[in-house]
Write a protein that holds these residues in place. Sequence first.
Motif, short mmCIF file in Angstrom:
data_model
loop_
_atom_site.label_atom_id
_atom_site.label_comp_id
_atom_site.label_asym_id
_atom_site.label_seq_id
_atom_site.Cartn_x
_atom_site.Cartn_y
_atom_site.Cartn_z
N SER A 191 0.83 -1.20 0.00
CA SER A 191 0.00 0.00 0.00
C SER A 191 0.87 1.25 0.00
O SER A 191 2.06 1.21 0.33
N THR A 192 0.27 2.37 -0.37
CA THR A 192 1.00 3.64 -0.41
C THR A 192 1.42 4.08 1.00
O THR A 192 2.49 4.64 1.18
N SER A 193 0.56 3.82 2.00
CA SER A 193 0.89 4.23 3.37
C SER A 193 2.11 3.50 3.90
O SER A 193 2.97 4.10 4.55
N VAL A 194 2.20 2.20 3.62
CA VAL A 194 3.36 1.42 4.06
C VAL A 194 4.61 1.89 3.32
O VAL A 194 5.69 1.98 3.90
N CYS A 195 4.46 2.21 2.04
CA CYS A 195 5.59 2.69 1.24
C CYS A 195 6.09 4.03 1.78
O CYS A 195 7.31 4.24 1.92
N LYS A 196 5.16 4.94 2.09
CA LYS A 196 5.54 6.25 2.62
C LYS A 196 6.22 6.12 3.98
O LYS A 196 7.18 6.83 4.28
N SER A 197 5.72 5.20 4.81
CA SER A 197 6.33 4.97 6.12
C SER A 197 7.76 4.46 5.96
O SER A 197 8.67 4.88 6.69
N HIS A 198 7.97 3.56 5.00
CA HIS A 198 9.31 3.04 4.72
C HIS A 198 10.25 4.17 4.31
O HIS A 198 11.38 4.26 4.79
N MET A 199 9.79 5.04 3.40
CA MET A 199 10.63 6.12 2.90
C MET A 199 10.97 7.12 3.99
O MET A 199 12.08 7.64 4.05
N LYS A 200 10.00 7.35 4.88
CA LYS A 200 10.24 8.28 5.98
C LYS A 200 11.23 7.72 7.00
O LYS A 200 12.13 8.43 7.47
N CYS A 201 11.10 6.43 7.34
CA CYS A 201 11.96 5.81 8.35
C CYS A 201 13.35 5.46 7.82
O CYS A 201 14.35 5.60 8.56
N ASN A 202 13.41 5.01 6.58
CA ASN A 202 14.68 4.52 6.05
C ASN A 202 15.44 5.52 5.18
O ASN A 202 16.65 5.45 5.07
N HIS A 203 14.70 6.44 4.57
CA HIS A 203 15.38 7.39 3.67
C HIS A 203 15.19 8.84 4.10
O HIS A 203 15.62 9.75 3.39
N LYS A 204 14.49 9.03 5.25
CA LYS A 204 14.27 10.38 5.80
C LYS A 204 13.53 11.29 4.81
O LYS A 204 13.79 12.49 4.73
N VAL A 205 12.60 10.71 4.07
CA VAL A 205 11.82 11.47 3.10
C VAL A 205 10.41 11.67 3.65
O VAL A 205 9.73 10.71 3.97
N ASP A 206 9.98 12.91 3.78
CA ASP A 206 8.64 13.21 4.30
C ASP A 206 7.60 13.11 3.19
O ASP A 206 7.87 13.36 2.04
#
Length: 230
Positions: A215-230
Motif C-alpha cells: 500500500s501507499t501508506s506502508v511505502c511512505k512509512s518506509h521512505m520516511k523511516c529509512n530514507h528520511k523522506v517526508d
Amino acid sequence: MPQCDTCQKVLISKQGLISHTKRHLKLYDVKCEFCNKGFFCRGSLKLHINSRHSGKSKFVCHICKRPCYDKTALKNHIEKHSNDYVNRSKVKCEECHQEFLDEKYLKIHMKKKHVMDNRFVCDLCGKRLYSKSGLTDHMNIHKGLKPHKCQSCGIGFANSTTLRLHNRRHTGEKPYKCHICVKAFTQSHSLKVHLRIHTGEKPFKCSICGKGFVSTSVCKSHMKCNHKVD
C-alpha cells in the motif's frame, strides 16, 4: 434475444432475463438459516450449506483448504492462487483509474459510478454527483459542516457514507471477508490491501531503493523511516 440493462449480458429467453435480473436486485427465493446468504433455488442453498456449514464438501482447495460448491467452483477458486491470475492484464476506468480483470465488470462499474445527472454539479469545484443528496453532502465539505452525527460517540461527519463506515468501529461489523484466511475488514480497500499479502503483489515501489509494498501508506512509512523522506 433479450439483454440485461445492467451488465449487457444476452439471455436466451424472456424468462431467463427475469431470473437473471433477480440476481442484480437480490430478490432471493431462499436464504441460509446460518448466515442469511440468499439463493435463487434450493439446490444452490443445499450446496452452500454442505460446503460452508457442515464440512461435507468434497471439493476442497488443496492450497488454503477452502471448501467449494462443486468442481467448477473449485477450479475457478484455485486459479486465484496462481501468479497468472494476479498478473492478468487489467482494464482500467479512465474516470477514477480503478482496475478490473474483465471488460464486463468495467462496463457495470461505469454505468453505476460514472453515468451522472448533469443537474447535480458543485458550483464551487465542478464535481459531478450522483444525486441531490450526494450534492448536499458534498457541499457540507466546502462549508465545513458535519451534520451526520454518530449516535454512540457524537462525532460529526460531512456525509452519511463516512458515518456508516465509522459506525462499524462501534458495532464491530466487518462485512469484507478474506476468502483465503479468516480475517475480515470494515472497508473494501482494507481487504484489497490484505489480499496482496496472500498473492505477493507489491505494486507500490520506493522511488529510492525500489523495494515494493502492498500500500501507499506502508511505502511512505518506509521512505520516511529509512530514507528520511517526508
